[in-house]
Structure formats: C-alpha cells, structure tokens
Design a protein around this motif. Structure first.
Motif, PDB file in Angstrom:
ATOM      1  N   THR A 189       0.864  -1.179   0.000  1.00  0.00           N
ATOM      2  CA  THR A 189       0.000   0.000   0.000  1.00  0.00           C
ATOM      3  C   THR A 189       0.902   1.230   0.000  1.00  0.00           C
ATOM      4  N   VAL A 190       0.732   2.084  -1.011  1.00  0.00           N
ATOM      5  CA  VAL A 190       1.667   3.186  -1.249  1.00  0.00           C
ATOM      6  C   VAL A 190       0.933   4.514  -1.209  1.00  0.00           C
ATOM      7  N   LEU A 191       1.525   5.488  -0.549  1.00  0.00           N
ATOM      8  CA  LEU A 191       1.053   6.876  -0.621  1.00  0.00           C
ATOM      9  C   LEU A 191       1.921   7.586  -1.648  1.00  0.00           C
ATOM     10  N   VAL A 192       1.283   8.158  -2.661  1.00  0.00           N
ATOM     11  CA  VAL A 192       1.994   8.893  -3.709  1.00  0.00           C
ATOM     12  C   VAL A 192       1.745  10.384  -3.516  1.00  0.00           C
ATOM     13  N   ASP A 378       2.862   1.115   3.459  1.00  0.00           N
ATOM     14  CA  ASP A 378       4.119   0.379   3.353  1.00  0.00           C
ATOM     15  C   ASP A 378       5.238   1.221   2.749  1.00  0.00           C
ATOM     16  N   ARG A 379       4.887   2.053   1.744  1.00  0.00           N
ATOM     17  CA  ARG A 379       5.894   2.880   1.077  1.00  0.00           C
ATOM     18  C   ARG A 379       5.293   4.241   0.751  1.00  0.00           C
ATOM     19  N   VAL A 380       6.154   5.241   0.654  1.00  0.00           N
ATOM     20  CA  VAL A 380       5.755   6.588   0.256  1.00  0.00           C
ATOM     21  C   VAL A 380       6.620   6.990  -0.932  1.00  0.00           C
ATOM     22  N   ALA A 394       9.573  16.423   5.508  1.00  0.00           N
ATOM     23  CA  ALA A 394       9.378  16.150   6.940  1.00  0.00           C
ATOM     24  C   ALA A 394       7.929  15.809   7.264  1.00  0.00           C
ATOM     25  N   LEU A 395       6.961  16.334   6.467  1.00  0.00           N
ATOM     26  CA  LEU A 395       5.563  15.975   6.695  1.00  0.00           C
ATOM     27  C   LEU A 395       5.381  14.463   6.618  1.00  0.00           C
ATOM     28  N   PHE A 396       6.123  13.824   5.741  1.00  0.00           N
ATOM     29  CA  PHE A 396       5.983  12.380   5.519  1.00  0.00           C
ATOM     30  C   PHE A 396       6.859  11.570   6.473  1.00  0.00           C
ATOM     31  N   GLY A 401       8.000   7.604   8.788  1.00  0.00           N
ATOM     32  CA  GLY A 401       9.381   7.174   9.003  1.00  0.00           C
ATOM     33  C   GLY A 401      10.221   7.323   7.747  1.00  0.00           C
ATOM     34  N   GLU A 402      11.483   7.709   7.921  1.00  0.00           N
ATOM     35  CA  GLU A 402      12.392   7.959   6.803  1.00  0.00           C
ATOM     36  C   GLU A 402      12.602   6.722   5.937  1.00  0.00           C
ATOM     37  N   ASP A 403      12.580   5.546   6.544  1.00  0.00           N
ATOM     38  CA  ASP A 403      12.888   4.322   5.803  1.00  0.00           C
ATOM     39  C   ASP A 403      11.826   3.970   4.763  1.00  0.00           C
ATOM     40  N   LYS A 404      10.637   4.557   4.855  1.00  0.00           N
ATOM     41  CA  LYS A 404       9.573   4.263   3.897  1.00  0.00           C
ATOM     42  C   LYS A 404       9.533   5.243   2.728  1.00  0.00           C
ATOM     43  N   ILE A 405      10.324   6.301   2.784  1.00  0.00           N
ATOM     44  CA  ILE A 405      10.252   7.369   1.780  1.00  0.00           C
ATOM     45  C   ILE A 405      11.123   7.018   0.583  1.00  0.00           C
ATOM     46  N   ASP A 406      10.576   7.209  -0.605  1.00  0.00           N
ATOM     47  CA  ASP A 406      11.317   6.979  -1.841  1.00  0.00           C
ATOM     48  C   ASP A 406      10.969   8.105  -2.805  1.00  0.00           C
ATOM     49  N   SER A 407      11.838   8.315  -3.787  1.00  0.00           N
ATOM     50  CA  SER A 407      11.592   9.353  -4.792  1.00  0.00           C
ATOM     51  C   SER A 407      12.375   8.989  -6.045  1.00  0.00           C
TER      52      SER A 407
END
Length: 428
Positions: A189-192, A378-380, A394-396, A401-407
């Motif tokens: 489940t991903v937040l975009v 699960d991922r952002v 920082a909002l995310f 958590g930093e470990d879930k953030i991707d770009s």
C-alpha cells in the motif's frame, strides 16, 4: 481485400502548470521513453508557455506562435507587440475565465491550450490525430473557487480541440504510482505525493503485481499549493519590502494610505506579470510614487515591470528556494538598473513563511488517508520539484518514518506512469 489502419502511437502526456512532458509507451509496455523537444533547448520537459504575435505572409496578417523557451525569446524580442500566455492550466477550473481577445480575435482557454499542444506534438515529431493518449489531471485544481468538474471537462475539450481522439484522463498521482510500481516485487500500500507548480496531490494506492488488476486506488486528496506558492512567499517577505510594499502615500494631502497590496500579490505570481504591464497599472504606480514614503522603491517596482525584468527576479527566487533544500541559508541576489537586492534567507525563515501552506498540505495528506480507510502505509513515493523541500519531506517522515520514503524521476515520472497506463489498456 481490406487494409488495416495503422496502430495508433500510444502516449502519456503530463500537461503541467509550469512544464509539460510527453512519454512514448513502448511495444512491451514496460519501458516508457520520454520524448525530447526542439524548443530552443533540447530537453524532455517543455515550459508550458505560449507566445502569440502578428506576422506578415504575403499581403496577409497572420497570427504567429511559439512555445517553451522559443516563446520567451519571441516575447523578449518584441514585448509590446506579442502576448506571453502562462499557467494556462491554473485557469481550467475557474468559471470566471472563459475567453480573451487577442489581436482582434476572441479565443477560448481551450483554444489557447490546443495551440500549445499542437506545437508541442510537432516538436516531439507526432500529430495528435495519430495517437491514443492518457493524460493526467490534478486531484484538486488550483484556485480558491476551483470547480474540479469544470476543470476536467475543459482539459478534455482542450485536447480534443487540438485533434486528439477522446483522451483517457486519470489523476496525476496515479501516473506517478504506476511508475513507482515498476520497482515493487510484492504487494504494498503506497502513498503517492505529486508536487507540481500549482497543485500538490496525494493518492493512496494498493499495488499487487501478482494479480491481474495490479492497481487499486483507495483514496485521493489535493490542495492548490505547490512550488509557485513557495516562491510567492519568498517574494512577499524578502523582496516586496524593498520595492515599497510597506510604504504609504497621500491623496490630496490627506491621511497616509497603504500602497495597493495587489501589486505585490501579482508580483509574486509569475503568470500574472504580463498582466501588470498595462498603462493603467504603470500609471498608478507612477502616481503613487510621487507622494509615497518610499518613492525610490516604487520606481524600482515600475522599472521591473515595464522592462520585463520580473521574470529574472522569479528565476533568482526559485534558485534561492532550491539552494535552501541543501543549505541552512542562502543569499537571494538580483539586480536590475539601479535596483540591487542581496538578501540573506535562512531555512528557518523560509519554513516560517510557508507554515500555513505546510499545514494545508498536511491536512490534505490526512484527507487522503481518511478516504482510504486509514490503511497501514508500506511505502511513500514523492515526485516533483517541491518534494526536495526539507519541510515538505518532513511531513511524511514524521508520519511514516524515513525508511519508507522513496523518490525519483521527479520531473517525468507522472508522464511515464501515464504511458504505462496507456500501454496496459492497449494490452487489455
């Protein structure tokens, strides 16, 4: 014997407030290719600008046109006889803007966008009629009184006026989500978060590469705040005071009055700069300066507008904003004529100026989560230039958590995902 029609060229198109992108869907449906444009600079993004002017063809007067960097150069070559049209997407959901008069002709907003799209396609080497296209739309269009249904209708009509067969329209973060899905090898489940020039959009999506229906959208939200608004905040606090924003003036020797604030609101919106350069506005600035408590500052404002120099100011502001993504402070430097600005801006200053904007973004994230039923994320995936701003990121990180953030692919990922969606429908 019958001959079959040639297969349509399948494209994903991200028509943006600031930049536009076209991506080609390949035969295998898995490796979209961003197309490059010949618009004064070889690149896979084209600034969403249209310049119109009158030219002579034989004994006839015709309307000439250019887009992107070519549009800027055409406008600067003869600003008094041309019209530079910017941020067309920002007006799609505004019922108050229907049409305008240009060189004696009435033109709808859809006609202007269609002109831009036809030239864009020509620069990419295709014609609209030979394509099947998936296009993106904001979850929420820009503007205080935005009518999203109207925005979608006019966006579709703009593409069809340009000659495209009926386009498939999907929310822009879904496009970014499809691009990110290529990295996944298990259900998630991903937040975009998709940050453009005029809007910030959020989608909650469920990806399952093991299922025939690989993508399910759970919730959407958006807000008409993004990079352009952050630039406006810097101009409001770091530039406008030096141009007379806090000054007063007198009428017939009466009590001091504040200088009209709308001048500085328009100065902060780059798509409104050309509208400021009217005899009425310039004459008003000149008159107010005569009795102002800061006459020299207002004369600098006059010169910036009349000399078409405010575009350069916006470039300097955007560069300062970008620098604050990597440094704790920067210097905003700009000069034109006798006006010189060397303003030190700290990241703390900048984050204080955009506090209310960040709150609205955070509220929109929560709205998307609530609409989706508050699932475990699960991922952002974050895309778009504003995703580099530390306070936005920082909002995310605070929530997930930093470990879930991707770009990644910050400027073409939406169009790449739209091309993937287009390819999936071709396969189906």
């Amino acid at each position: 014997m019958t001959t079959s029609s040639p297969k349509p060229v399948r494209l994903g198109i991200d028509f943006g407030t600031s930049n536009s992108v076209i991506v080609l869907a390949t035969e295998d449906g898995a490796h979209p290719i961003p197309l490059r444009f010949e618009t004064g600079e070889e690149r896979d993004t084209c600034r969403t600008l249209l310049c119109l002017w009158q030219d002579t063809e034989g004994c006839r007067r015709i309307m000439a046109e250019a887009i992107g960097q070519d549009a800027i150069e055409a406008y600067l070559d003869d600003p008094s006889e041309s019209r530079l049209i910017m941020s067309m997407k920002s007006y799609l959901a505004q019922a108050s803007f229907q049409e305008t008069r240009l060189f004696g002709k009435t033109m709808r907003l859809e006609d202007l966008i269609a002109r831009f799209l036809r030239i864009l396609m020509d620069k990419a080497g295709y014609t609209p009629e030979q394509t099947s296209v998936t296009i993106g739309r904001p979850v929420r269009f820009a503007g205080e009184r935005a009518n999203d249904a109207l925005g979608i209708t006019r966006l579709e009509n703009s593409f069809m006026t340009a000659g495209f067969p009926k386009p498939r329209i999907v929310p822009e973060p879904e496009g970014a989500g499809w691009r990110f899905m290529q990295r996944l090898d298990r259900p998630a489940t991903v937040l975009v978060g998709d940050f453009g020039g005029g809007t910030s959009d959020f989608s909650i999506m469920r990806f399952d590469p093991t299922q025939e229906q690989r993508v399910q959208t759970l919730g959407h939200s958006g807000v008409g705040i993004a990079g352009d608004q952050f630039d406006a905040r810097i101009i409001e606090h770091a530039v406008a005071p030096a141009l007379g924003r806090n000054a007063t003036y007198k009428v017939m020797g009466g009590a001091p009055l504040p200088v009209p604030p709308e001048w500085f609101l328009d100065l902060g919106r780059w798509h409104r700069l050309s509208m400021m350069r009217t005899p009425h506005t310039l004459r008003a600035i000149e008159d107010v300066a005569k009795t102002s408590s800061a006459p020299e500052a207002l004369r600098h404002l006059y010169r910036l507008i009349d000399d078409q120099a405010a575009q350069g100011l916006h470039r300097a502001v955007s560069e300062a904003k970008a620098a604050l993504s990597h440094a704790e402070q920067t210097t905003l430097s700009f000069s034109h004529g006798q006006f010189t600005l060397n303003e030190t801006i700290t990241r703390d200053d900048f984050e204080r100026w955009i506090t209310t904007d960040l709150t609205r973004m955070d509220d929109a994230i929560q709205t998307a989560l609530t609409e989706a039923g508050n699932p475990v994320i699960d991922r952002v995936f974050l895309t778009g230039g504003t995703s580099f701003v530390p306070a936005v990121r920082a909002l995310f990180t605070r929530r997930f958590g930093e470990d879930k953030i991707d770009s990644g692919s910050e400027f073409v990922s939406v169009a790449e995902g739209l091309a993937l969606i287009e390819a999936s429908h071709a396969a189906a």
